[in-house]
Design a protein around this motif. Structure first.
Motif, short mmCIF file in Angstrom:
data_model
loop_
_atom_site.label_atom_id
_atom_site.label_comp_id
_atom_site.label_asym_id
_atom_site.label_seq_id
_atom_site.Cartn_x
_atom_site.Cartn_y
_atom_site.Cartn_z
N ILE A 67 0.88 -1.18 0.00
CA ILE A 67 0.00 0.00 0.00
C ILE A 67 0.91 1.22 0.00
CG2 ILE A 67 -0.21 -0.04 2.55
CD1 ILE A 67 -3.08 1.09 2.14
N ASN A 68 0.56 2.24 -0.80
CA ASN A 68 1.37 3.46 -0.79
C ASN A 68 0.50 4.69 -0.91
OD1 ASN A 68 1.85 5.22 -3.47
ND2 ASN A 68 1.35 3.11 -4.10
N SER A 69 0.99 5.74 -0.24
CA SER A 69 0.46 7.08 -0.48
C SER A 69 1.64 8.03 -0.54
CB SER A 69 -0.53 7.49 0.61
OG SER A 69 -1.08 8.76 0.28
N MET A 70 2.45 7.84 -1.58
CA MET A 70 3.69 8.61 -1.72
C MET A 70 3.40 10.10 -1.91
SD MET A 70 5.86 6.16 -1.41
CE MET A 70 7.43 6.88 -1.87
N GLY A 71 2.38 10.39 -2.70
CA GLY A 71 2.02 11.80 -2.93
C GLY A 71 2.89 12.49 -3.96
N LEU A 72 3.35 11.70 -4.94
CA LEU A 72 4.07 12.25 -6.10
C LEU A 72 5.38 12.96 -5.74
CD1 LEU A 72 3.66 12.27 -9.13
CD2 LEU A 72 1.76 13.81 -8.82
N PRO A 73 6.20 12.36 -4.83
CA PRO A 73 7.52 12.93 -4.59
C PRO A 73 8.36 12.76 -5.86
CG PRO A 73 7.40 10.75 -3.61
CD PRO A 73 6.02 11.07 -4.12
N ASN A 74 9.01 13.81 -6.31
CA ASN A 74 9.86 13.68 -7.50
C ASN A 74 10.80 14.86 -7.58
OD1 ASN A 74 8.96 15.57 -10.05
ND2 ASN A 74 7.23 15.21 -8.69
N LEU A 126 1.83 9.72 -19.90
CA LEU A 126 1.08 10.70 -19.11
C LEU A 126 0.29 9.96 -18.03
CD1 LEU A 126 0.03 13.61 -18.67
CD2 LEU A 126 -1.75 13.10 -20.37
N ASN A 127 0.57 10.29 -16.77
CA ASN A 127 -0.06 9.59 -15.65
C ASN A 127 -1.44 10.20 -15.36
OD1 ASN A 127 -0.77 8.31 -13.31
ND2 ASN A 127 1.14 8.75 -12.22
N LEU A 128 -2.48 9.49 -15.76
CA LEU A 128 -3.86 9.97 -15.54
C LEU A 128 -4.48 9.28 -14.32
CD1 LEU A 128 -5.23 10.03 -19.23
CD2 LEU A 128 -4.26 11.92 -17.88
N SER A 129 -3.68 8.75 -13.42
CA SER A 129 -4.23 7.85 -12.40
C SER A 129 -3.58 7.89 -11.03
CB SER A 129 -4.20 6.43 -12.95
OG SER A 129 -2.93 6.12 -13.52
N CYS A 130 -2.91 8.97 -10.67
CA CYS A 130 -2.34 9.02 -9.31
C CYS A 130 -3.47 9.10 -8.28
CB CYS A 130 -1.40 10.19 -9.11
SG CYS A 130 -0.84 10.25 -7.39
N PRO A 131 -3.54 8.15 -7.33
CA PRO A 131 -4.64 8.15 -6.37
C PRO A 131 -4.33 8.87 -5.06
CG PRO A 131 -3.46 6.06 -6.23
CD PRO A 131 -2.72 6.90 -7.24
N ASN A 132 -3.18 9.49 -4.93
CA ASN A 132 -2.69 9.86 -3.59
C ASN A 132 -2.48 11.33 -3.31
OD1 ASN A 132 -2.60 7.11 -3.02
ND2 ASN A 132 -0.50 6.91 -3.75
N ILE A 192 -2.47 -1.57 -15.07
CA ILE A 192 -3.20 -0.57 -14.32
C ILE A 192 -2.26 0.10 -13.32
CG2 ILE A 192 -5.44 -1.74 -14.43
CD1 ILE A 192 -4.92 -2.87 -11.61
N ASN A 193 -2.64 1.28 -12.89
CA ASN A 193 -2.01 1.90 -11.72
C ASN A 193 -2.49 1.11 -10.49
OD1 ASN A 193 -0.84 3.85 -9.88
ND2 ASN A 193 -1.10 5.41 -11.47
N SER A 194 -2.05 1.50 -9.31
CA SER A 194 -2.52 0.83 -8.09
C SER A 194 -4.05 0.99 -7.97
CB SER A 194 -1.83 1.43 -6.87
OG SER A 194 -2.02 2.83 -6.83
N ILE A 195 -4.69 0.03 -7.28
CA ILE A 195 -6.11 0.16 -6.98
C ILE A 195 -6.22 1.21 -5.86
CG2 ILE A 195 -8.18 -0.97 -6.08
CD1 ILE A 195 -7.35 -3.54 -7.38
#
Ligand code: RRO
Length: 309
Positions: A67-74, A126-132, A192-195
């Motif tokens: 399980i992750n909720s990284m929050g798009l660190p980059n 193109l990431n259309l699916s970040c859940p976090n 798929i991206n993560s559920i």
């Protein structure tokens, strides 16, 4: 057997690569992927400005996945583009993927215009699916917004482009999403991206800090959903849109199933996080053993050829 593959006009020595977010944060990690058995890599999804991401702990392994909720660190768009342009000189015969998304529609167009104007010769995802990211819904769950976004993008973007999708769970949604994607000259879709927004509990407590423990689920839990998405789009999309299969790949058998469902490339996320880049060698050998036993010489011999009852 060989596990070489192609996406668009690009050839890859191996059909396995990392899933965006895993082992791709900086040059050190990306270089380890270049030196592994992986056919290529995709960068951590980059935004216009660098981001620290969500508070830690924000990633947790479980027996059946993660399980992750990284929050798009980059490290920001420029960091990854500079490295990719350098690799075009040092590795002129290899193609790499650049994952991107803006924190707003305007940012997404700014990013893609920079790619269009740059010397980048690889493939953009193109990431259309970040859940976090709190307050930012997964873009591809809103197909009206997605269609408008893609129409605007393809008015100026002429380089190879694919989209990373969230899992869909309804046949009507597969129909509606495929109708949208078939309107555009996409090079690939990645399922798929993560559920999104699962909840893992241990010792009466959540296991990650952001969003009171809610996060994207990966690994063994998600293989049936991933296979369904790969195959649903394989059945519906124009054959010029290739499919990257991602989700629940722990073994060569899992990869074999993704390819049977129609995947031309297979990405590894949770297993790569657990095992490191040696996972590519193990899983590639396991897939080749299955192919040898069945008499398949290339992945095209069985790709998409799932049998029905
Ligand atoms: O950084 C993340 O939290 C993240 C992203 Br952008 C994504 O696309 N998928 C995911 O599981 N985590």
């Amino acid at each position: 057997a060989t596990t070489k593959t192609s996406i668009g006009n690009f050839d890859f020595e191996n059909c396995f690569m990392n899933a965006a977010g895993v082992y791709c944060y900086d040059r050190n990690e990306l270089e380890q992927l270049i030196n592994s058995q992986a056919g290529t890599f995709v960068t951590k999804t980059a935004t216009l400005q660098p981001r620290p991401g969500n508070p830690e702990p924000r990633y947790h392994d479980t027996a059946l996945g993660s399980i992750n909720s990284m929050g798009l660190p980059n490290l920001g768009f420029d960091y990854y583009l500079d490295y990719l342009l350098e690799l075009q000189k040092t590795h002129p015969h290899r193609t790499f993927f650049f994952s991107l998304v803006g924190m707003s529609t305007e940012d997404t167009h700014a990013l893609l215009k920079k790619v269009q104007e740059s010397d980048f010769k690889g493939i953009t995802e193109l990431n259309l699916s970040c859940p976090n990211v709190p307050g930012k819904p997964q873009i591809a769950y809103d197909l009206e917004t997605t269609e408008k976004l893609l129409a605007d993008i393809f008015s100026y973007f002429k380089k190879p482009l694919g989209v990373k999708l969230p899992p869909y769970f309804d046949i009507v949604h597969f129909d509606q999403a495929a109708t949208v994607f078939n309107k555009f000259p996409l090079t690939f879709i990645n399922c798929i991206n993560s559920i999104g927004n699962g909840l893992v509990i241990e010792d009466e407590s959540v296991v990650i800090k952001p969003k009171n423990g809610f996060g994207g689920i990966g690994g063994e839990y998600i293989k049936p959903t991933a296979l369904a998405n790969v195959h649903a789009f394989y059945q519906r999309l124009n054959p010029s849109i290739k499919i990257i299969g991602t989700g629940g790949v722990l073994t060569g058998q899992d990869a074999f199933e993704h390819i049977l469902c129609g995947a031309s490339m297979v990405q590894i996320g949770t297993t790569l996080h657990k095992e490191g880049p040696v996972a590519f060698e193990r899983i590639t050998n396991e897939l080749k053993d299955i192919m040898d036993k069945k008499g398949y010489k290339t992945i095209e011999d069985f790709r998409g050829k799932l049998k029905y009852l």
